[in-house]
Scaffold this active site. Sequence first.
Site, PDB file in Angstrom:
ATOM      1  N   GLU A  35       0.828  -1.219   0.000  1.00 28.30           N
ATOM      2  CA  GLU A  35       0.000   0.000   0.000  1.00 28.30           C
ATOM      3  C   GLU A  35       0.858   1.263   0.000  1.00 28.30           C
ATOM      4  OE1 GLU A  35      -3.072   0.016   2.964  1.00 28.30           O
ATOM      5  OE2 GLU A  35      -4.334  -1.275   1.746  1.00 28.30           O
ATOM      6  N   GLU A  95      -6.597  -7.601  -0.567  1.00 23.94           N
ATOM      7  CA  GLU A  95      -6.990  -7.506   0.843  1.00 23.94           C
ATOM      8  C   GLU A  95      -8.434  -7.074   0.957  1.00 23.94           C
ATOM      9  OE1 GLU A  95      -4.875  -4.923   3.455  1.00 23.94           O
ATOM     10  OE2 GLU A  95      -2.934  -5.472   2.634  1.00 23.94           O
TER      11      GLU A  95
END
Length: 693
Positions: free
Chosen positions: A166, A322
């Site tokens: 991320e 995710e």
Amino acid sequence: MNDRGDRGDRGEERAAALRARLGGIGYGGDYNPEQWPEEVWAEDVRLMAEAGVNLVSLGIFSWARVQPDPETFDWGWLDRVMDLLADGGIAVCLATMTASPPPWLARLHPETLPVRPDGSVLWPGARQHFTPSSEVYRDHATRLVERLATRYARHPALAAWHVGNEYGCHVSASYGEVDAVAFRGWLRRRYGTIDALNEAWSTTFWSQRYAAWDEITPPRQAPTFPNPAQRIDFRRFSSDALLECFLAEKEVLRRVTPDVPVTTNFVPLRDTLDLHAWARHEDVVSYDSYPDPADPGAHVAAAFAFDLLRSLKGGAPWLLLEQAPAAVNWRRVNRPKAPGQMRLWSWQAVGRGADAVMFFQWRASAGGAEKYHSAMVPHAGTGTRTFAEVRELGRELAAVPDLAGTRVRAPVALVLDWPSWWGLEQDSHPSALLRQQEANLAHYAPLFAAGVACDVVHPSAEVSGYRLVVVPNLYMITERDAANLAGYVRGGGHLLVSFFSGVADDRDRVHPGGAPGPLADVLGLRVAEFWPLAKDEHVEIEEAEPGWLGSGFGGVAHGSLWSEEVRLDAASPLATFASGVLAGRPAAARNRHGTGIAYYLATRPDPAAMASILARICREAGAAPDLPDLPEGAESVVRHAADGTRFAIVLNHNDKPVTVPLPPGGVDPRDGTDVVPPYRLDARGVLVVRYPA
Ligand code: GAL
């Protein structure tokens, strides 16, 4: 900045190899075995098999464990985990571990730490505490990646690389000295001369003219509005700086493992990274999705992000890397997903092009900041609702292997551009209330509700294949991109543009003549003056062409957020303002341009009016839903296989059952039974229907 991207670099081939390796939809999650004693690992692998897991993201936060000091590497534990997973038939998306540097890096090199606009430092003790511009950080990161890649290059478990984690999630920009130097270098490459920079940044204003490169800093905390062009360039630079970190690691991976696909998981949709610039460098794009179960509209925004992900690589499948199995831990109040909601939202991602459904994380952490985040294996163990739902979803997805690699076909494209987003949301504008994502969703939600598939594309994209192109709020536009959209209309396309579009160029300088700048010709109008509306203020709008606002309003609707004085040239009015200072002036217009039609909205019609307007324009443009007449709260998407097989994924987001209209002749691939009427979907239910070619 390396802007070449990887077109023609076998990216699709690598993505296809991953698909073949998984033999269907990927299923699994982040696996953090270093948080557990070794005895637990064998049980993990056994439970993964029980849950249908075929892919894990491994080692995302393992840097400190693998390299406890600059000279020591400890791979033994990871070797054993990799072997166990390989023996269990589970593929590994191996992380490069560089998202959270070990404490020694900051001790030895405090200049690697990120700095805020006010000069304060972000210290270690959490994660992502590095400035992307630090050469020291990048050197240490690539040294680690070189060792990692070399060690596992031929390991049978290795299926893909998960670079960083991320990027930009916590630190999307850093304002320190290291960053100032890198920013100057980036600006020199962009502008060549200081005069060109002064021109681009309009620095004659407020005596900001720079005489030397060294005078330039990141847009740090200043007495009042910092230079807007400088800020947009700093956003571009910051996205590029993070991308350079990604590319530096990827370069090592490509050299050592040329056939292994590379991805990085994008954060839930926000304005940080220019995803159009990033996506071309990945073999397959991937995404983390965390809609709030307490928000009844969350699935619409999630769908929008999924459509964007799919569009980033021209419709290629993407990976949901995710999501939460139930609750997260980082909202003020963290509500778990309701029974069935995890399955529903997982299938939603698959319907919109995902070829993997993964979670954060496999086993709930006992300690640390995420111990109250749900996991596939909760603290309470496998006798839980969550584990039962995880196991059931694994079984279902495994029953539809031929879904992987299939594609969605969208008749509509919505235009989104990150630099324009950055420009739009800056201060010192006519209204601080304009928000890119609000504009996107105001236009997207009616398409979603009608079941009309929509891609999300860059303004320079080839759009001639779409029936309709929607431009919710493209504040900045180049002449060239405007010509792209105008050419599309001239050639027979339908274009819908909303207010405060085409205002400025890519240096945030207002186009000559003002809004809508280079879109004036295709729209057949000019904007003379903006009249933004206060929060909760409304204006009445009434149709100028009978029926244009749809039935049920008596021809009157409401606009919010914005109004403006529009002067029509070639365009004709479709609706006019019916209250306020602009009463009688155009609120919506249509312009025939070449063989196509361009529409313009000078306010934000209320949701019901937006729905009628979009339904009407879709009809005129021939943009049809895959499955018409869906009941409210139902969603459907179709994925197409190369051989003509179609998969309809039909979802019920309601808390009550619904019946959906479906064409006959379908089979439920999960159990091979014919799908027969009435096509009933339970509350939060999912139907998957295969239609043979
Ligand atoms: C993501 C992150 C994961 C985990 C998760 C919790 O942003 O990549 O490591 O923190 O959020 O929701």
